[in-house]
Design an enzyme around this catalytic site. Structure first.
Site, PDB file in Angstrom:
ATOM      1  N   PHE A 189      12.025  15.815  51.301  1.00  0.00           N
ATOM      2  CA  PHE A 189      11.560  14.471  50.942  1.00  0.00           C
ATOM      3  C   PHE A 189      10.450  14.034  51.914  1.00  0.00           C
ATOM      4  O   PHE A 189      10.507  14.345  53.101  1.00  0.00           O
ATOM      5  CB  PHE A 189      12.755  13.523  51.029  1.00  0.00           C
ATOM      6  CG  PHE A 189      12.527  12.156  50.474  1.00  0.00           C
ATOM      7  CD1 PHE A 189      12.639  11.916  49.115  1.00  0.00           C
ATOM      8  CD2 PHE A 189      12.215  11.099  51.321  1.00  0.00           C
ATOM      9  CE1 PHE A 189      12.441  10.642  48.606  1.00  0.00           C
ATOM     10  CE2 PHE A 189      12.015   9.821  50.811  1.00  0.00           C
ATOM     11  CZ  PHE A 189      12.127   9.592  49.447  1.00  0.00           C
TER      12      PHE A 189
ATOM     13  N   ASP B 112      20.411  16.304  55.828  1.00  0.00           N
ATOM     14  CA  ASP B 112      20.164  15.061  55.103  1.00  0.00           C
ATOM     15  C   ASP B 112      21.057  15.047  53.865  1.00  0.00           C
ATOM     16  O   ASP B 112      20.993  15.966  53.048  1.00  0.00           O
ATOM     17  CB  ASP B 112      18.684  14.973  54.710  1.00  0.00           C
ATOM     18  CG  ASP B 112      18.361  13.628  54.081  1.00  0.00           C
ATOM     19  OD1 ASP B 112      19.128  13.201  53.192  1.00  0.00           O
ATOM     20  OD2 ASP B 112      17.360  13.013  54.470  1.00  0.00           O
TER      21      ASP B 112
ATOM     22  N   TYR C 185      22.145   3.765  49.105  1.00  0.00           N
ATOM     23  CA  TYR C 185      21.795   3.062  47.854  1.00  0.00           C
ATOM     24  C   TYR C 185      21.681   4.004  46.669  1.00  0.00           C
ATOM     25  O   TYR C 185      21.415   3.578  45.565  1.00  0.00           O
ATOM     26  CB  TYR C 185      20.490   2.252  48.032  1.00  0.00           C
ATOM     27  CG  TYR C 185      19.358   3.007  48.672  1.00  0.00           C
ATOM     28  CD1 TYR C 185      18.582   3.887  47.930  1.00  0.00           C
ATOM     29  CD2 TYR C 185      19.064   2.842  50.020  1.00  0.00           C
ATOM     30  CE1 TYR C 185      17.547   4.598  48.523  1.00  0.00           C
ATOM     31  CE2 TYR C 185      18.035   3.551  50.621  1.00  0.00           C
ATOM     32  CZ  TYR C 185      17.289   4.431  49.862  1.00  0.00           C
ATOM     33  OH  TYR C 185      16.269   5.136  50.448  1.00  0.00           O
ATOM     34  N   LYS C 186      21.866   5.312  46.884  1.00  0.00           N
ATOM     35  CA  LYS C 186      21.807   6.261  45.767  1.00  0.00           C
ATOM     36  C   LYS C 186      23.211   6.384  45.156  1.00  0.00           C
ATOM     37  O   LYS C 186      23.662   5.473  44.485  1.00  0.00           O
ATOM     38  CB  LYS C 186      21.211   7.574  46.264  1.00  0.00           C
ATOM     39  CG  LYS C 186      19.720   7.390  46.613  1.00  0.00           C
ATOM     40  CD  LYS C 186      19.082   8.570  47.297  1.00  0.00           C
ATOM     41  CE  LYS C 186      17.620   8.230  47.632  1.00  0.00           C
ATOM     42  NZ  LYS C 186      17.000   9.191  48.543  1.00  0.00           N
TER      43      LYS C 186
ATOM     44  N   ARG D 284      13.086  13.556  36.270  1.00  0.00           N
ATOM     45  CA  ARG D 284      14.324  13.846  36.980  1.00  0.00           C
ATOM     46  C   ARG D 284      15.446  13.026  36.357  1.00  0.00           C
ATOM     47  O   ARG D 284      15.347  11.801  36.263  1.00  0.00           O
ATOM     48  CB  ARG D 284      14.142  13.488  38.469  1.00  0.00           C
ATOM     49  CG  ARG D 284      15.226  14.046  39.364  1.00  0.00           C
ATOM     50  CD  ARG D 284      14.954  13.718  40.814  1.00  0.00           C
ATOM     51  NE  ARG D 284      15.056  12.280  41.040  1.00  0.00           N
ATOM     52  CZ  ARG D 284      15.024  11.697  42.236  1.00  0.00           C
ATOM     53  NH1 ARG D 284      14.860  12.439  43.320  1.00  0.00           N
ATOM     54  NH2 ARG D 284      15.134  10.398  42.367  1.00  0.00           N
TER      55      ARG D 284
END
Ligand SMILES: *Cc1c(COP(=O)(O)O)cnc(C)c1O
Length: 408
Positions: free
Chosen positions: A131, A208, A233-234, A382
């Site tokens: 990322f 991560d 928050y995912k 995605r």
């Protein structure tokens, strides 16, 4: 894997009816305008419990307790909530996990802590598929401290393997920074195997967990992980900008130091004394005042995860991504769509990325219809499938809508 041209086997209704977690999607706020939400891995839906809890927090906790709230529970929340994350999703015993800051800042702190612990080693391994924030932070630190980056360039539809690492690991490797589930391909890396390989070379690993925590089994203690970080928050549904978490293995805590020395992580936060001394234990990784409001919603989601259990959540996740691949093979591959995620569910997290050169405009057209996947450059869609909130019907609606856009 196989194509099912029969429209009845394609139908999601039976799969939703047979889902052992079928009660869960209704525990989330569902706006009728959103017909299919396929981006729970960028921002999870709010739980219905959070809708109530956030409102009552203002009147009862904040409004009622005022400054007394800090003594009563807020001051300890970054650590008590860290312990709960450890127990529920990370496989971490108490005293090793803290909540606070953004993922970016936690990564910065933990990378610096790791490099401080390996002062004689000059190299950091990272991959080009990681990322952006992870790459940028590592680049900044390397420039700041004069370290060298060793880049791994994984295939678009996969991620880092032990073989990749063997080619770049040396006695100069201080740290490997790697995502457990790759944000674009969804590749699920071999956490225990890679961690052991790094340790054989005397290096530390920072995992991560942004795209894995809450949907994939994770056993940080058992697998020997040194350091880990992730956002909430995912798949942890903490809401926009909810604070991140960091994990530091017990044996490293007292010997590691982090660079953002703030009063909340100092040995005596309320004495307001002259010099900084780190607090004993995991508190030393905290810097400033934690966001208590930001930490509310994730607690409701953790409650749901505790009810369902990670094994059942993972099973639903695999069923959802398998179904997405079946529909893709049947409806989209014949129209030129490529699958850019692993085919083997053992190597896949909870999202599937597909590519087609017209997907930028297809994605925009879907958003106008209340069908919300995510667009990933250069031309990927995605499909993020959050097991407790996503239904099979949403997957079907999304892929049939992509088919309709491509076909016309
Ligand atoms: C989502 C994500 C981030 C986000 O970082 P923030 O500081 O929370 O914006 C970082 N790394 C990875 C791998 C991610 O998936």
């Amino acid at each position: 894997m196989t194509t099912t041209p029969d429209a009845t086997t394609r139908d999601a209704t039976e799969r939703d009816a047979a889902d052992s977690l079928a009660a869960f999607p209704n525990k989330f706020v569902r706006s009728p305008e959103v017909r299919a939400y396929l981006d729970g891995n960028s921002l999870g839906r709010p739980t219905t419990a959070s809708a109530e809890q956030l409102a009552s927090f203002v009147s009862e906790q904040w409004g009622g307790r005022l400054i007394r709230g800090w003594d009563e529970s807020w001051y300890e929340l970054p650590l008590t909530l860290g312990d709960r994350l450890g127990r529920t999703v990370l496989g971490a015993a108490p005293g090793q996990t803290f909540v606070g800051d953004s993922t970016t800042v936690v990564l910065y702190k933990l990378i610096r802590a790791a490099l401080n612990a390996r002062p004689d080693r000059s190299e950091i391994i990272i991959d080009t598929g990681n990322f952006p924030t992870n790459r940028y932070v590592v680049e900044g630190i390397a420039a700041e401290l004069g370290k060298t980056l060793r880049w791994i360039d994984p295939p678009l539809d996969a991620g880092i393997t032990a073989d990749h690492l063997r080619a770049v690991l040396t006695e100069n490797t201080a740290l490997i920074m790697i995502s457990h589930v790759a944000y674009r391909s969804g590749y699920l890396a071999d956490m225990p195997g890679i961690t052991a390989l790094a340790h054989d070379a005397g290096a530390l690993v920072l995992w991560d967990l942004c795209h894995s925590a809450g949907v994939v089994e994770t056993q940080l203690d058992e697998w020997g992980v040194d350091l880990a970080a992730g956002c909430t928050y995912k798949y942890l549904n903490g809401g926009p900008g909810s604070p991140a978490y960091g994990y530091v293995r017990q044996e490293h805590i007292e010997s590691m130091t982090q660079p953002i020395q703030g009063w909340m992580g100092s040995s005596t936060p309320f004495e307001m004394g002259p010099g900084y001394l780190p607090h004993h234990g995991i508190r030393r990784f905290i810097s400033g005042t934690p966001s208590i409001i930001g930490a509310l919603a994730m607690q409701d989601m953790l409650g749901l995860i505790e009810q369902a259990g990670i094994p059942a959540i993972r099973a639903k996740s695999v069923a959802l991504t398998e179904y997405a691949l079946e529909l893709t093979d049947e409806l989209l591959v014949p129209l030129g769509v490529a699958v850019s995620s692993p085919r083997d569910s053992r190597e896949r997290g909870s999202h599937v990325t597909i590519d087609h050169e017209s997907f930028a405009s297809v994605n925009a057209a879907l958003w106008k219809q209340g069908i919300i996947p995510d667009f990933r450059r250069p031309h990927g869609i995605r499909l993020g499938l959050s097991p407790l909130s996503t239904t099979f019907a949403e997957v079907q609606l999304g892929i049939e809508a992509i088919h309709a856009e491509l076909a016309n």
